[in-house]
Design an enzyme around this catalytic site. Structure first.
Site, PDB file in Angstrom:
ATOM      1  N   ARG A 146       1.327  -2.542  -1.342  1.00 36.03           N
ATOM      2  CA  ARG A 146       1.181  -1.239  -0.960  1.00 36.03           C
ATOM      3  C   ARG A 146       1.360  -1.063   0.269  1.00 36.03           C
ATOM      4  O   ARG A 146       1.979  -1.953   0.878  1.00 36.03           O
ATOM      5  CB  ARG A 146      -0.734  -1.276  -1.169  1.00 36.03           C
ATOM      6  CG  ARG A 146      -1.356  -1.264  -2.209  1.00 36.03           C
ATOM      7  CD  ARG A 146      -2.355  -0.908  -2.511  1.00 36.03           C
ATOM      8  NE  ARG A 146      -3.649  -1.322  -4.000  1.00 36.03           N
ATOM      9  CZ  ARG A 146      -3.750  -2.181  -3.736  1.00 36.03           C
ATOM     10  NH1 ARG A 146      -4.176  -3.518  -3.071  1.00 36.03           N
ATOM     11  NH2 ARG A 146      -4.235  -2.795  -4.969  1.00 36.03           N
ATOM     12  N   LYS A 170      -7.440  -3.781  -1.078  1.00 35.40           N
ATOM     13  CA  LYS A 170      -8.031  -2.812  -1.038  1.00 35.40           C
ATOM     14  C   LYS A 170      -9.998  -3.875  -1.271  1.00 35.40           C
ATOM     15  O   LYS A 170      -9.084  -4.996  -1.586  1.00 35.40           O
ATOM     16  CB  LYS A 170      -8.107  -1.826  -2.092  1.00 35.40           C
ATOM     17  CG  LYS A 170      -7.224  -1.109  -1.930  1.00 35.40           C
ATOM     18  CD  LYS A 170      -6.796  -0.071  -3.159  1.00 35.40           C
ATOM     19  CE  LYS A 170      -5.659   1.416  -3.374  1.00 35.40           C
ATOM     20  NZ  LYS A 170      -5.937   1.901  -4.508  1.00 35.40           N
ATOM     21  N   HIS A 237       6.084   2.999  -2.721  1.00 30.70           N
ATOM     22  CA  HIS A 237       4.823   2.651  -4.263  1.00 30.70           C
ATOM     23  C   HIS A 237       5.860   3.023  -5.378  1.00 30.70           C
ATOM     24  O   HIS A 237       5.450   1.585  -6.509  1.00 30.70           O
ATOM     25  CB  HIS A 237       3.923   4.012  -4.546  1.00 30.70           C
ATOM     26  CG  HIS A 237       2.978   2.890  -4.815  1.00 30.70           C
ATOM     27  ND1 HIS A 237       2.213   2.251  -3.860  1.00 30.70           N
ATOM     28  CD2 HIS A 237       2.479   2.891  -6.042  1.00 30.70           C
ATOM     29  CE1 HIS A 237       0.925   1.326  -4.568  1.00 30.70           C
ATOM     30  NE2 HIS A 237       0.384   1.761  -6.166  1.00 30.70           N
ATOM     31  N   ARG A 240       6.759  -0.897  -5.545  1.00 33.43           N
ATOM     32  CA  ARG A 240       5.753  -1.923  -6.466  1.00 33.43           C
ATOM     33  C   ARG A 240       5.142  -2.239  -7.705  1.00 33.43           C
ATOM     34  O   ARG A 240       5.474  -2.522  -8.217  1.00 33.43           O
ATOM     35  CB  ARG A 240       4.434  -1.292  -5.757  1.00 33.43           C
ATOM     36  CG  ARG A 240       2.829  -2.281  -6.220  1.00 33.43           C
ATOM     37  CD  ARG A 240       1.967  -1.674  -4.899  1.00 33.43           C
ATOM     38  NE  ARG A 240       0.498  -1.307  -5.493  1.00 33.43           N
ATOM     39  CZ  ARG A 240      -0.286  -3.113  -5.949  1.00 33.43           C
ATOM     40  NH1 ARG A 240       0.520  -4.213  -4.658  1.00 33.43           N
ATOM     41  NH2 ARG A 240      -1.263  -2.976  -6.598  1.00 33.43           N
ATOM     42  N   HIS A 263      -4.986  -6.137  -8.320  1.00 29.33           N
ATOM     43  CA  HIS A 263      -5.983  -5.219  -9.261  1.00 29.33           C
ATOM     44  C   HIS A 263      -7.421  -5.689  -8.841  1.00 29.33           C
ATOM     45  O   HIS A 263      -7.276  -6.966  -9.916  1.00 29.33           O
ATOM     46  CB  HIS A 263      -4.978  -4.856 -10.087  1.00 29.33           C
ATOM     47  CG  HIS A 263      -4.414  -4.097 -10.196  1.00 29.33           C
ATOM     48  ND1 HIS A 263      -3.671  -4.026 -10.947  1.00 29.33           N
ATOM     49  CD2 HIS A 263      -4.145  -3.295  -9.090  1.00 29.33           C
ATOM     50  CE1 HIS A 263      -2.308  -2.893 -10.655  1.00 29.33           C
ATOM     51  NE2 HIS A 263      -3.132  -2.555  -9.550  1.00 29.33           N
ATOM     52  N   TYR A 272       1.675  -1.059 -16.563  1.00 30.75           N
ATOM     53  CA  TYR A 272       3.500  -1.288 -16.379  1.00 30.75           C
ATOM     54  C   TYR A 272       3.274  -1.856 -17.493  1.00 30.75           C
ATOM     55  O   TYR A 272       4.376  -2.382 -17.781  1.00 30.75           O
ATOM     56  CB  TYR A 272       3.178  -2.748 -15.620  1.00 30.75           C
ATOM     57  CG  TYR A 272       2.905  -2.301 -13.927  1.00 30.75           C
ATOM     58  CD1 TYR A 272       3.120  -0.960 -13.293  1.00 30.75           C
ATOM     59  CD2 TYR A 272       1.554  -2.883 -13.872  1.00 30.75           C
ATOM     60  CE1 TYR A 272       3.289  -0.596 -12.529  1.00 30.75           C
ATOM     61  CE2 TYR A 272       1.457  -1.784 -12.580  1.00 30.75           C
ATOM     62  CZ  TYR A 272       2.151  -1.287 -11.666  1.00 30.75           C
ATOM     63  OH  TYR A 272       1.852  -0.277 -10.790  1.00 30.75           O
TER      64      TYR A 272
END
Length: 298
Positions: A146, A170, A237, A240, A263, A272
């Site tokens: 990210r 995150k 992004h 990514r 994630h 994806y």
């Protein structure tokens, strides 16, 4: 019904002090509901029930209204009924428990493998900015980072000897990612130049004055590279997304890609799989088009 709608809008304007844009949007949505009530001979807000409102939502959805627009309309209805209940004019809320139809999730924009290699295989001038920007691009694509993760990277999070980088993602979650051969080479070219700028802290990517690059600066450098090499708009992004799509297409290992991306929910990674689409290091080594790491620990 019109008088009560007008009174609610006046309340939003004077007491809630909502912006003119928000007020206009709410009034427009509520006028749709009012028009529907008139057609269905619903003569008061008290008489509108959940079945009637659900019928309106279904009709608007069939006419092409987006889920986002319908969610806003339901929010406007809830606000109106909260006001009516508070004023003693009504005792129910027909929007309670209603949700808009789920819309199709927008698919992420990616580069195909050929376009990605075209971006990364362009000639690199022998100067500070060129080597720094190349290292940034390679690391974005090599690790699927990210923007916030790359921006916050410090030198001590990088282990070039073992080809690893520690990333703080995150939710204060840390993951260790393999760094591909091409990215390692670009970083090896960059680090001596970084040292010449005498950075006061441990930032991995810095300006010529030694200051840590911020998100906006990195976005602009990535955009410039996209325009120069591909003739298109490019943002971090997208690299990514390309990382994830290319790995998943080659490996078909959704769990591994989930962990590499950081994630928490595999549903986020499943987006994806639309690209038609061993653990972690094995999937990375065998599948990533630019991360073939030499055996024996280069």
């Amino acid at each position: 019904m019109q008088q009560q709608l007008d009174a609610y809008c006046a309340h939003l304007r004077s007491e809630r002090q909502v912006s003119p844009h928000t007020l206009q949007a709410y009034r427009r949505d509520l006028e749709k509901v009012l028009g529907f009530c008139e057609k269905m001979q619903v003569r008061s807000w008290t008489d509108l029930d959940i079945q009637g409102l659900r019928s309106l939502i279904a009709r608007l959805h069939q006419q092409g209204q987006s889920s986002r627009s319908l969610a806003r309309l339901l929010s406007a209805v809830r606000g109106l009924y909260h006001y009516l209940n508070r004023e003693g004019l009504c005792t129910h809320d027909p929007a309670n428990g209603l949700a808009p139809p789920k819309g199709e999730r927008r698919l992420p924009k990616t580069l195909d493998t050929d376009r990605t290699l075209q971006l990364l295989d362009g000639a690199v001038e022998d100067d500070f900015l060129a080597h720094r920007d190349q290292a940034i691009l390679e690391l974005f694509y090599s690790c699927g980072l990210r923007l916030s993760e790359l921006t916050s990277l410090n030198l001590d999070q990088l282990d070039l000897a073992d080809g690893l980088v520690q990333v703080h993602g995150k939710g204060s979650k840390t993951r260790v990612l393999p760094v591909g051969k091409k990215a390692r080479s670009a970083l090896e070219q960059w680090l001596p130049l970084r040292a010449l700028s005498n950075p006061p802290d441990g930032a991995l990517f810095v300006s010529q004055k030694g200051r840590r690059l911020g998100p906006r600066a990195i976005q602009l450098r990535v955009k410039a590279a996209g325009e120069r090499e591909l003739g298109q708009n490019l943002h971090p992004h997208m690299l990514r997304h390309s990382f994830a799509s290319h790995l998943l297409e080659s490996s078909q290992d959704l769990r591994a890609v989930q962990e590499l991306l950081g994630h928490s929910d595999i549903k986020t990674t499943q987006i994806y799989t639309h690209l038609d689409f061993q653990h972690l290091a094995a999937v990375y080594d065998s599948a990533h088009p630019r991360a073939k790491r030499n055996k024996g620990g280069e």
